[in-house]
Design an enzyme around this catalytic site. Structure first.
Site, PDB file in Angstrom:
ATOM      1  N   THR A  57       0.957  -1.293  -0.037  1.00  0.00           N
ATOM      2  CA  THR A  57      -0.067   0.165  -0.026  1.00  0.00           C
ATOM      3  C   THR A  57       0.895   1.046  -0.011  1.00  0.00           C
ATOM      4  OG1 THR A  57      -0.181  -0.159   2.445  1.00  0.00           O
ATOM      5  CG2 THR A  57      -1.946  -0.895   1.266  1.00  0.00           C
TER       6      THR A  57
ATOM      7  N   ARG B  23       4.549   2.269  -2.217  1.00  0.00           N
ATOM      8  CA  ARG B  23       4.654   2.839  -3.649  1.00  0.00           C
ATOM      9  C   ARG B  23       5.108   1.705  -4.427  1.00  0.00           C
ATOM     10  NH1 ARG B  23       2.264   6.625  -2.599  1.00  0.00           N
ATOM     11  NH2 ARG B  23       2.958   8.858  -2.846  1.00  0.00           N
TER      12      ARG B  23
ATOM     13  N   GLU C 189       0.885   4.062 -12.852  1.00  0.00           N
ATOM     14  CA  GLU C 189      -0.686   4.308 -12.414  1.00  0.00           C
ATOM     15  C   GLU C 189      -1.385   4.932 -13.557  1.00  0.00           C
ATOM     16  OE1 GLU C 189      -0.947   4.942  -8.276  1.00  0.00           O
ATOM     17  OE2 GLU C 189       0.381   3.327  -7.873  1.00  0.00           O
TER      18      GLU C 189
ATOM     19  N   HIS D 225      -4.945   2.096  -6.083  1.00  0.00           N
ATOM     20  CA  HIS D 225      -4.281   3.065  -5.382  1.00  0.00           C
ATOM     21  C   HIS D 225      -5.288   4.013  -4.493  1.00  0.00           C
ATOM     22  CE1 HIS D 225      -0.530   5.995  -4.581  1.00  0.00           C
ATOM     23  NE2 HIS D 225      -1.075   5.752  -3.629  1.00  0.00           N
TER      24      HIS D 225
ATOM     25  N   ALA E 101      -5.761   3.134  -0.715  1.00  0.00           N
ATOM     26  CA  ALA E 101      -5.891   2.556   0.609  1.00  0.00           C
ATOM     27  C   ALA E 101      -5.976   3.804   1.529  1.00  0.00           C
ATOM     28  CB  ALA E 101      -4.290   2.072   0.805  1.00  0.00           C
TER      29      ALA E 101
END
Lengths: 107, 797
Positions: free
Chosen positions: B234, B236, B265, B284, B286
């Protein structure tokens, strides 16, 4: 099987360490986790110049003890028994001198 | 009045009319919402930044070119924790403050981490997908209870995971650079990375992306994990080598992975992570809860307003912004708080020793924070008398050159002085010249025009004998009075300079000062004292920072910056992920000192018993109340080493269970028989040489004070022979050779053969040295015992 052996300072403390303080002194620190444990090791009946002198085979008059409640630390300094780097010096940085201290069992 | 200043908002969940928008408008700004969805071309980013003074940004790359082409921009706030998308150094050069919001989404990420753990353990995503596809999956899963969660990192998020994981019955292990003294959670077992990888059933990443952590989880790390383990990320994406991960999961060498973040991403169509059974990629999210978004939006907006008013609270490069005269802080609305801090001097210490290495980006960051001087120690007595005695350095030339090149460039680029103390480990004249030679080569290669001063600190026995005769040399405990012959015996004697010779070199125009032996603190103290900073805070700060990152929670992350002012000093690590705490700072006064409350310098004594340590935030500490008491007599401490003889070493090992319980008898017999053979062979009595026999594995380290007892399993026997010349030392060691091979204990009626470690068993160590001076000289004036050489012009030639 229960282990009712009392913990040593090494087991009780966050860290017990030793190091040269210049070529002619050794200094050791007991970093305790809590004020209560600090109180135990700062007690002069438990750790004092005579106790350290017996443990390390020193003259009590040479030993300096500093008690630092703000950090829960007891610091002990004494002249290096063997000159740093000399033929009989087996611990150049004095990094293992804390072991006898860490083996003490508090009351 | 002119039109209100504009701020750009790219964080996609912030919309016109929300409470963040209201806050910014109430503060007098015009808002421009251009939400980032996926990626965005740089030119488009530059276009939407046009005219903006501030920006609340998602994670689009804020490059040097963006900053260069957004001239109105003065402050950027990341509405999250990580800021690897921002070129902070470029921002600083462009005069833009950059802030992040550390810890703002820790709970959100921690809860999501648990969700990913459960989803992996129970295969929730494939199960739901199977039902959706018309199947009725019946495979079992695993429970979390009793399993081991490995946390890589111990920042705010990782710490928030711990209680949640423990509630599920997971035992938690952690690998972190945070030193033992700072790990306050006794329920977490701290282990090294190898052990973490080998024992974790779930490995969850919670560390920042830096050059050092990029692809930390690569093929070799994955190979060390259990084949039944799951990787959770969670943090990088680039922490993980995605190709290696996909290969490991496909091959069954790892059970699976849940990745909330990926290297690129949104996930590219050709990503190796696609269609790998066991790997689930999320988008992405979290940190993205309503609660965390609200907190990030509001905190981000408040920080942006504060930064644009010149008072940022979590800026990564704030100090430069506050004091920069090139680009004075603008205020969109009048600042309501106290203006401008007092005059300060900022000292950057990159590491505890030149040649020890440091991450180069920490230097950029220190410069960005407004460093006024770079100071680094080049030596120490800690590694023993050999370096002073022989006048050679402990560090390799390559290591010194590597550090020096980065520091010289930084010094030239930023136009600030670089000071190196105790050059060449012991600060002999040869050590100064050695470092100066390396520096000169770098200055030529890099074409840097810096003036380099050398300060020599070696002392002659003849001059010191005069002082001795005048009664101006005094012993320090535990030494006795000095014998003049001892001075003659020394191969090198150095005096430890205070700050004054360094100041003299700087005032004479030196940009780089390469000093011989100096007190560890004088190196850092010289420039602040020259600039009028008070002695108490300056010396205290200098003691705290002399070992670089030692006063932080992660000494390996690089050095520190001390900001000294009239009232005290503030200290912070150069690595944004490292922290100074009141304990880590205060405890550094203990390090390698006899007395933690007082420290003698040439001009007086630093007194810190009344100092107060206050945490300004979670990584900066403010210290006040340090005092400096001037001494009646200025003194220079001496260090000297003499040759004690020449040494030859021999090494053998014993495993024989009959000898081991009688190892002390064996050592005693060795001494006795060797003395007899040496007498017979060399006609030499034991008073003419010395032998030390060290039974490693028994009590070699502590000798008679060792608290443990009992026979060892094996013993390595080191024999060290010291004689007046090398040939004699080696002759004695060779006489000992058959004994080191075959000596029995007195009760044995046969000759054992012991285990030599090498052939030949002996090696010559050359001259052996001993420190023999621990004395001070009463000095007439602070610079008199030191020679300062500054060439005309720069030092490229």
């Amino acid at each position: 099987m229960t282990d009712d052996r009392r913990p040593t300072l090494g087991e009780l403390a966050l860290e017990v360490r030793s190091k040269n303080a210049g070529p002619f002194w050794v200094t050791m620190e007991l970093f305790m986790r809590t004020a209560e444990d600090y109180g135990t090791v700062a007690d002069e009946d438990f750790i004092n110049e005579q106790v350290i002198a017996r443990l390390y085979d020193l003259d009590p008059a040479d030993i300096q003890i500093f008690r630092i409640p703000a950090l829960n630390v007891v610091k002990i300094s004494y002249p290096r028994p063997v000159a740093q780097g000399s033929l009989r010096d087996r611990d150049i940085h004095a990094g293992q001198h804390h072991v006898p201290l860490a083996a003490l069992v508090p009351p | 009045m002119s039109t209100p200043p504009t701020v750009l908002i790219t964080t996609d969940y912030l919309v016109p009319g929300d409470e963040v928008d209201d806050l910014l408008r109430d503060a007098g700004f015009t808002t421009r919402h251009r939400p980032l969805r996926g990626t965005r071309e740089q030119d488009e980013l530059i276009a939407i930044l046009d005219g903006c003074e501030g920006a609340l940004i998602a994670n689009e790359p804020m490059t040097a070119e963006v900053f260069a082409r957004a001239p109105a921009l003065r402050a950027v706030v990341r509405t999250g924790v990580g800021y690897d998308s921002v070129d902070v150094a470029a921002a600083t050069r462009a005069g833009v403050s950059v802030s992040n919001l550390p810890g703002v989404n820790a709970n959100a990420v921690a809860e999501y981490t648990m969700a990913l753990l459960l989803a992996q353990a129970r295969r929730l995503v494939p199960v739901a997908a199977g039902v959706q596809a018309g199947r009725w999956p019946r495979e079992d899963g695993h429970e979390l209870r009793g399993r081991t969660l490995g946390l890589l990192g111990y920042g705010a998020t990782a710490r928030a995971v711990v209680p949640l994981a423990q509630a599920f019955g997971l035992s938690v292990r952690c690998t972190t650079g945070v030193p033992e003294g700072q790990r306050h959670d006794a329920s977490v077992q701290f282990v090294d990375l190898a052990e973490l990888l080998a024992t974790a059933d779930f490995l969850s990443l919670h560390t920042a992306l830096t050059p050092a952590t990029r692809h930390l989880i690569d093929a070799s790390a994955l190979a060390r994990m259990k084949p039944t383990a799951h990787l959770i990320n969670t943090a990088r994406g680039a922490l993980v080598d995605e190709t290696a991960l996909a290969a490991a999961v496909r091959a069954g060498r790892l059970a699976g992975a849940a990745l909330d973040v990926t290297g690129t991403e949104p996930l590219p169509a050709d990503s190796p992570l696609r269609d790998v059974p066991g790997i689930t990629v999320y988008s992405h999210l979290a940190g993205q809860t309503a609660e965390a978004r609200r907190a990030a939006g509001l905190e981000g907006a408040r920080e942006l307003v504060a930064a644009l008013r010149g008072r940022p609270r979590s800026s990564l490069n704030a100090h430069t912004m506050i004091t920069s005269e090139m680009r004075p802080t603008l205020t969109s609305t009048p600042a309501t708080e106290d203006p401008v801090p007092e005059e300060t001097v900022r000292v950057l210490v990159p590491s505890g020793m030149l040649g020890a290495g440091f991450p180069p980006e920490t230097i950029d960051r220190g410069i960005a924070l407004g460093a006024d001087v770079i100071a680094v120690d080049g030596g120490s007595t800690d590694s023993g008398p050999y370096y002073l005695g022989s006048g050679t350095a402990k560090t390799s030339a390559a290591a010194v050159a590597r550090d020096l090149r980065i520091l010289l460039r930084a010094s030239a680029d930023a136009g600030i002085p670089l000071i190196v103390g105790s050059c060449g480990t012991s600060g002999t004249d040869s050590g100064v010249d050695w470092v100066a030679g390396i520096a000169g080569g770098i200055l030529r290669e890099e074409n840097l025009g810096l003036r380099v001063a050398r300060i020599y600190s070696e002392q002659t026995a003849a001059a010191l004998k005069e002082r001795l005769n005048e009664g101006r040399v005094h012993p320090l405990p535990p030494m006795g009075d000095l014998d003049a012959a001892t001075l003659d015996d020394c191969t090198h004697i150095v005096g430890m300079m205070g700050h004054e010779p360094i100041v003299a070199a700087l005032e004479a125009g030196a940009q780089v000062v390469l000093a011989g032996r100096a007190t560890d603190t004088a190196v850092a103290a010289a420039y602040p004292l020259m600039k009028g900073m008070p002695a108490g805070p300056t010396w205290h700060a200098s003691k705290i920072i002399e070992c670089g990152g030692q006063c932080t929670t992660n000494p390996r992350a690089g050095g520190v910056l001390a900001t000294i002012d009239q009232g005290g000093f503030t200290i912070e690590p150069l690595d944004p992920a490292a922290a100074c705490t009141t304990t880590s700072v205060a405890a550094h006064m203990l390090y390698e000192t006899v007395n933690p409350f007082q420290m003698r310098e040439p001009a007086g004594t630093l007194m810190v018993a009344d100092a107060t340590y206050t945490a300004l935030d979670d990584r900066r500490v403010r210290v006040e109340g340090s005092r400096f008491e001037p001494a009646d007599q200025y003194t220079i401490k001496l260090e000297g080493a003499r040759i004690t003889g020449y040494e030859t070493m021999s090494f053998t090992a014993i495993r024989d269970p009959h000898i081991l319980p009688r190892i002390e008898e064996w050592v005693a017999l060795m001494h006795e028989i060797l003395a007899g053979r040496v007498r017979q062979t060399l006609d030499l009595e034991p008073s003419g040489y010395a032998v030390d026999i060290r039974p490693y594995g028994y009590n070699a380290v502590l000798g008679s004070i060792d608290p443990a007892a009992g026979p060892p399993r094996e013993v390595g026997v080191m024999m060290l022979v010291n004689a007046p010349d090398q040939a004699t030392a080696t002759a004695i060691a060779k006489i000992a050779n058959p004994l080191m091979l075959h000596l029995p204990t007195p009760d044995m009626d046969y000759l054992p053969s012991l285990a030599f470690a090498t052939s030949p068993a002996e090696s010559e160590r050359g001259p052996a040295y001993q420190f023999v001076l621990n004395h001070v000289v009463d000095a007439d004036e602070p610079t008199g015992m030191f020679r300062i050489e500054i060439p005309e012009g720069d030092s490229r030639d």
